[in-house]
Design a protein around this motif. Structure first.
Motif, PDB file in Angstrom:
ATOM      1  N   ASN A  23      -0.341  14.991  12.663  1.00  0.00           N
ATOM      2  CA  ASN A  23      -1.792  15.200  12.603  1.00  0.00           C
ATOM      3  C   ASN A  23      -2.251  15.706  11.243  1.00  0.00           C
ATOM      4  O   ASN A  23      -3.375  15.442  10.837  1.00  0.00           O
ATOM      5  CB  ASN A  23      -2.242  16.156  13.716  1.00  0.00           C
ATOM      6  N   TYR A  96     -10.933   7.311  11.595  1.00  0.00           N
ATOM      7  CA  TYR A  96     -12.286   7.846  11.374  1.00  0.00           C
ATOM      8  C   TYR A  96     -12.329   8.901  10.278  1.00  0.00           C
ATOM      9  O   TYR A  96     -13.399   9.232   9.782  1.00  0.00           O
ATOM     10  CB  TYR A  96     -12.958   8.314  12.658  1.00  0.00           C
ATOM     11  N   ARG A 122     -13.594  11.705  24.311  1.00  0.00           N
ATOM     12  CA  ARG A 122     -13.476  11.957  22.881  1.00  0.00           C
ATOM     13  C   ARG A 122     -14.640  11.428  22.024  1.00  0.00           C
ATOM     14  O   ARG A 122     -14.465  10.517  21.197  1.00  0.00           O
ATOM     15  CB  ARG A 122     -12.145  11.431  22.360  1.00  0.00           C
ATOM     16  N   PRO A 123     -15.840  12.006  22.206  1.00  0.00           N
ATOM     17  CA  PRO A 123     -16.976  11.600  21.366  1.00  0.00           C
ATOM     18  C   PRO A 123     -16.786  12.077  19.920  1.00  0.00           C
ATOM     19  O   PRO A 123     -15.946  12.936  19.661  1.00  0.00           O
ATOM     20  CB  PRO A 123     -18.156  12.349  22.005  1.00  0.00           C
ATOM     21  N   ILE A 124     -17.597  11.526  18.987  1.00  0.00           N
ATOM     22  CA  ILE A 124     -17.522  12.034  17.600  1.00  0.00           C
ATOM     23  C   ILE A 124     -18.912  12.492  17.136  1.00  0.00           C
ATOM     24  O   ILE A 124     -19.235  12.433  15.958  1.00  0.00           O
ATOM     25  CB  ILE A 124     -16.901  11.013  16.617  1.00  0.00           C
ATOM     26  N   ASP A 125     -19.697  12.970  18.102  1.00  0.00           N
ATOM     27  CA  ASP A 125     -21.060  13.407  17.782  1.00  0.00           C
ATOM     28  C   ASP A 125     -21.077  14.552  16.750  1.00  0.00           C
ATOM     29  O   ASP A 125     -21.968  14.621  15.908  1.00  0.00           O
ATOM     30  CB  ASP A 125     -21.787  13.839  19.062  1.00  0.00           C
ATOM     31  N   LEU A 126     -20.061  15.431  16.805  1.00  0.00           N
ATOM     32  CA  LEU A 126     -20.058  16.570  15.877  1.00  0.00           C
ATOM     33  C   LEU A 126     -19.755  16.119  14.449  1.00  0.00           C
ATOM     34  O   LEU A 126     -20.272  16.679  13.487  1.00  0.00           O
ATOM     35  CB  LEU A 126     -19.039  17.627  16.321  1.00  0.00           C
ATOM     36  N   HIS A 127     -18.930  15.085  14.314  1.00  0.00           N
ATOM     37  CA  HIS A 127     -18.661  14.530  12.986  1.00  0.00           C
ATOM     38  C   HIS A 127     -20.005  14.010  12.423  1.00  0.00           C
ATOM     39  O   HIS A 127     -20.368  14.287  11.287  1.00  0.00           O
ATOM     40  CB  HIS A 127     -17.699  13.343  13.029  1.00  0.00           C
ATOM     41  N   SER A 163     -13.944  21.611  16.780  1.00  0.00           N
ATOM     42  CA  SER A 163     -13.225  20.332  16.773  1.00  0.00           C
ATOM     43  C   SER A 163     -12.391  20.165  15.495  1.00  0.00           C
ATOM     44  O   SER A 163     -12.897  20.327  14.384  1.00  0.00           O
ATOM     45  CB  SER A 163     -14.243  19.194  16.882  1.00  0.00           C
ATOM     46  N   VAL A 164     -11.121  19.832  15.690  1.00  0.00           N
ATOM     47  CA  VAL A 164     -10.210  19.582  14.564  1.00  0.00           C
ATOM     48  C   VAL A 164     -10.732  18.400  13.740  1.00  0.00           C
ATOM     49  O   VAL A 164     -10.881  18.470  12.515  1.00  0.00           O
ATOM     50  CB  VAL A 164      -8.793  19.240  15.083  1.00  0.00           C
ATOM     51  N   GLY A 165     -11.028  17.314  14.443  1.00  0.00           N
ATOM     52  CA  GLY A 165     -11.453  16.088  13.760  1.00  0.00           C
ATOM     53  C   GLY A 165     -12.739  16.309  12.977  1.00  0.00           C
ATOM     54  O   GLY A 165     -12.845  15.901  11.817  1.00  0.00           O
ATOM     55  N   ASP A 305      -1.680  19.681  23.074  1.00  0.00           N
ATOM     56  CA  ASP A 305      -0.641  18.675  22.821  1.00  0.00           C
ATOM     57  C   ASP A 305       0.736  19.113  23.323  1.00  0.00           C
ATOM     58  O   ASP A 305       1.697  18.344  23.246  1.00  0.00           O
ATOM     59  CB  ASP A 305      -0.564  18.356  21.318  1.00  0.00           C
ATOM     60  N   ILE A 327      -9.205  21.557  26.906  1.00  0.00           N
ATOM     61  CA  ILE A 327      -9.666  20.778  25.737  1.00  0.00           C
ATOM     62  C   ILE A 327     -10.060  19.343  26.128  1.00  0.00           C
ATOM     63  O   ILE A 327     -11.125  18.873  25.766  1.00  0.00           O
ATOM     64  CB  ILE A 327      -8.574  20.719  24.628  1.00  0.00           C
ATOM     65  N   PHE A 328      -9.190  18.657  26.848  1.00  0.00           N
ATOM     66  CA  PHE A 328      -9.474  17.262  27.227  1.00  0.00           C
ATOM     67  C   PHE A 328      -9.521  17.131  28.748  1.00  0.00           C
ATOM     68  O   PHE A 328      -8.677  17.695  29.445  1.00  0.00           O
ATOM     69  CB  PHE A 328      -8.416  16.314  26.658  1.00  0.00           C
TER      70      PHE A 328
HETATM   71  C1  UD1 Z   1      -6.943  16.575  17.365  1.00  0.00           C
HETATM   72  C2  UD1 Z   1      -5.513  16.090  17.383  1.00  0.00           C
HETATM   73  C3  UD1 Z   1      -5.028  15.964  18.822  1.00  0.00           C
HETATM   74  C4  UD1 Z   1      -5.213  17.294  19.545  1.00  0.00           C
HETATM   75  C5  UD1 Z   1      -6.642  17.792  19.403  1.00  0.00           C
HETATM   76  C6  UD1 Z   1      -6.845  19.191  19.971  1.00  0.00           C
HETATM   77  C7  UD1 Z   1      -5.414  14.733  15.406  1.00  0.00           C
HETATM   78  C8  UD1 Z   1      -5.317  13.372  14.831  1.00  0.00           C
HETATM   79  N1  UD1 Z   1      -5.472  14.789  16.738  1.00  0.00           N
HETATM   80  O1  UD1 Z   1      -7.726  15.590  18.019  1.00  0.00           O
HETATM   81  O2  UD1 Z   1      -3.651  15.611  18.790  1.00  0.00           O
HETATM   82  O3  UD1 Z   1      -4.954  17.093  20.920  1.00  0.00           O
HETATM   83  O4  UD1 Z   1      -7.017  17.834  18.015  1.00  0.00           O
HETATM   84  O5  UD1 Z   1      -6.007  20.081  19.338  1.00  0.00           O
HETATM   85  O6  UD1 Z   1      -5.364  15.725  14.711  1.00  0.00           O
HETATM   86  N2  UD1 Z   1     -15.416  16.897  20.705  1.00  0.00           N
HETATM   87  C9  UD1 Z   1     -16.749  16.622  20.905  1.00  0.00           C
HETATM   88  N3  UD1 Z   1     -17.442  16.023  19.890  1.00  0.00           N
HETATM   89  C10 UD1 Z   1     -16.868  15.720  18.694  1.00  0.00           C
HETATM   90  C11 UD1 Z   1     -15.508  16.010  18.494  1.00  0.00           C
HETATM   91  C12 UD1 Z   1     -14.789  16.602  19.522  1.00  0.00           C
HETATM   92  O7  UD1 Z   1     -17.306  16.871  21.966  1.00  0.00           O
HETATM   93  O8  UD1 Z   1     -17.558  15.192  17.811  1.00  0.00           O
HETATM   94  C13 UD1 Z   1     -14.636  17.541  21.788  1.00  0.00           C
HETATM   95  C14 UD1 Z   1     -13.515  16.654  22.315  1.00  0.00           C
HETATM   96  O9  UD1 Z   1     -13.965  15.767  23.293  1.00  0.00           O
HETATM   97  C15 UD1 Z   1     -12.545  17.686  22.852  1.00  0.00           C
HETATM   98  C16 UD1 Z   1     -12.721  18.877  21.894  1.00  0.00           C
HETATM   99  O10 UD1 Z   1     -13.957  18.650  21.236  1.00  0.00           O
HETATM  100  O11 UD1 Z   1     -12.936  18.082  24.141  1.00  0.00           O
HETATM  101  C17 UD1 Z   1     -11.637  19.034  20.875  1.00  0.00           C
HETATM  102  O12 UD1 Z   1     -11.430  17.802  20.218  1.00  0.00           O
HETATM  103  P1  UD1 Z   1     -10.931  17.704  18.707  1.00  0.00           P
HETATM  104  O13 UD1 Z   1     -10.449  19.040  18.259  1.00  0.00           O
HETATM  105  O14 UD1 Z   1     -11.985  17.034  17.900  1.00  0.00           O
HETATM  106  O15 UD1 Z   1      -9.712  16.736  18.835  1.00  0.00           O
HETATM  107  P2  UD1 Z   1      -9.299  15.582  17.851  1.00  0.00           P
HETATM  108  O16 UD1 Z   1      -9.612  15.981  16.445  1.00  0.00           O
HETATM  109  O17 UD1 Z   1      -9.792  14.285  18.357  1.00  0.00           O
END
Ligand code: UD1
Length: 430
Positions: A23, A96, A122-127, A163-165, A305, A327-328
């Motif tokens: 990751n 992404y 897994r939405p990306i609204d926060l990004h 959110s990590v992403g 994870d 988380i998920f």
């Molecule tokens: C990353 C990891 C994944 C790990 C996860 C949580 C990578 C490539 N993947 O995934 O292995 O399981 O962190 O530690 O690093 N969310 C929103 N909106 C957004 C973004 C996220 O609602 O725009 C929510 C997600 O649905 C989830 C939570 O935030 O419920 C955490 O997600 P996020 O930390 O973003 O996970 P990823 O970055 O996708």
């Protein structure tokens, strides 16, 4: 189709070397395209997710040189396209990160929207919210997300969820924005820190990564660097759970013990001995596995994870356990498979209620996703008789030479491609 075939019941002994964090590598690779000079990334894991992102980077025109199996040199000077198509996004969701990197560097990116996946929506609204706050126009049309800005200007961005992403993506875009960006409620995961460290070594000005407030002062340009990926917390944790489940004593090398504290603490609570060294941990299984109560949380909490792997350990515990996934929403899909191996787990909402059964029974099962796939392998190592794990492509997304590393610890496991090969393995191990 390739499968793992395992004969369980053999305790694990010896030493295993952990690779670079998948990751973190995904974030580092995206960051590497932002310079017009050579960026060399070392200690990359040779896993399909990483290799797919490297292909995506080549597809937009960056120059990619494979130095060796774990080292790549990327130069973003030759990039000619700002578009990442759906076919690529389907293969590796973390493509992404190229939105943040391309938007930061060229003020424009067009990337297919990632769909849902096996562990949740897994939405990306926060990004998107972050890019908008930096001054980009973000529109989605025909499944593509288009972000464009005449100027990117630093801003205060509060992430509703840590959110990590989103943290990594916004950080990537903000390093080249004008002025100061503050990301509040930022994710604190080790890979967020790793991406910030590499960007800083390329000339970025990022402070506070690893806390919930990241401050970035934009710089006009990034330069080349040589950077080594941090060790994989989850690969290490997976081997720790394998020892806890199958028994034995293993030295897990090339780790950052601090990143493993939440996993070590739970395993010790369950009766294992965990000894920390500077860059290794030794795990010794207890005579009996105790029960535990676990809730997945953002770092430094127990990682989502690692949830399936620890559930396998708890399924064999003496007593009842409870694991809550926060988380998920859809991360217990593997439980039906595990119950076919004799575990007694009931899922209600986001909580698994686990009645420890002492011993699992080998069966043919399918990996529903990456971490659950690894968990089913662990179950196979600990079970009576033979286990066959199908759909191992998921496991290969994030574990390098998984079966070889386990076999190096004495496990009876092989990757096979046909029933004939599986039969040969059965005859060989008896
Ligand atoms: C990353 C990891 C994944 C790990 C996860 C949580 C990578 C490539 N993947 O995934 O292995 O399981 O962190 O530690 O690093 N969310 C929103 N909106 C957004 C973004 C996220 O609602 O725009 C929510 C997600 O649905 C989830 C939570 O935030 O419920 C955490 O997600 P996020 O930390 O973003 O996970 P990823 O970055 O996708």
């Amino acid at each position: 189709m390739e499968q793992y075939i395992i004969k369980g019941g053999t305790a694990l002994y010896g030493e295993v070397e952990i690779g670079g964090a998948k990751n973190a590598a995904l974030g580092l690779l995206a960051a590497s395209i932002m310079a017009d000079e050579d960026v060399t990334i070392e200690n990359l894991p040779d896993v399909s997710d990483v290799n797919q992102l490297i292909i995506a980077i080549e597809n937009i025109g960056a120059t990619v040189k494979r130095v060796d199996r774990h080292t790549v040199t990327i130069n973003g000077k030759t990039i000619y396209s700002h578009v990442v198509e759906y076919e690529q996004m389907k293969k590796i969701r973390a493509s992404y990160y190229l939105i943040g990197a391309l938007l930061g560097k060229f003020r424009e990116a067009e990337v297919a929207l990632p769909g849902g996946c096996n562990i949740g929506s897994r939405p990306i609204d926060l990004h998107q919210k972050g890019f908008t706050a930096l001054g980009a126009d973000v529109v989605t049309d025909h499944g593509m997300l288009h972000a464009k800005a005449d100027r990117l200007v630093g801003n205060n961005i509060f992430l509703d969820i840590a959110s990590v992403g989103a943290t990594i993506n916004v950080m990537l875009a903000a390093v080249n924005a004008e002025g100061k960006t503050v990301i509040e409620n930022a994710a604190k995961e080790p890979h967020v820190v790793d991406v910030a460290n590499m960007l800083n070594s390329m000339g970025a000005n990022i402070r506070g990564a690893g806390t919930d407030k990241i401050r970035i002062v934009g710089v006009p340009k990034l330069h080349g660097t040589v950077y080594s990926t941090i060790p994989d917390q989850i690969e290490a944790g997976t081997f720790m759970c394998a020892v806890a489940a199958a028994g034995g004593e293993v030295l897990i090398r090339n780790v950052i013990p601090k990143h493993l504290e939440c996993i070590s603490a739970k395993l010790m609570e369950m009766g294992c001995t965990v000894i920390e060294y500077d860059d290794a941990v030794k795990v010794k299984a207890g005579d009996e596995t105790g029960s535990a109560k676990i809730k997945t949380l953002p770092y430094p909490g127990f990682p989502t994870d690692m949830q399936p792997q620890i559930v396998v350990c708890l399924s064999m515990a003496n007593g009842n356990s409870m694991v809550t996934e926060s988380i998920f929403e859809n991360r217990f899909k593997y439980v039906d498979e595990l119950n076919r191996m004799g575990s007694m787990i009931k899922v209600e909402g986001n909580t698994a209620f686990i009645s420890g059964v002492g011993r699992l029974e080998g069966a043919q099962v399918s990996a529903p996703d990456l971490r659950a796939g690894a968990a089913l392998v662990i179950a196979g190592l600990a079970a009576n008789g033979f286990t066959q794990v199908d759909d191992i492509v998921y496991i290969q997304r994030g574990y390098e030479r998984f079966e070889e590393k386990l076999a190096g610890l004495g496990a009876n496991i092989e990757k096979v491609d046909s029933e004939k090969e599986a039969q040969k393995f059965r005859l060989k191990v008896g």
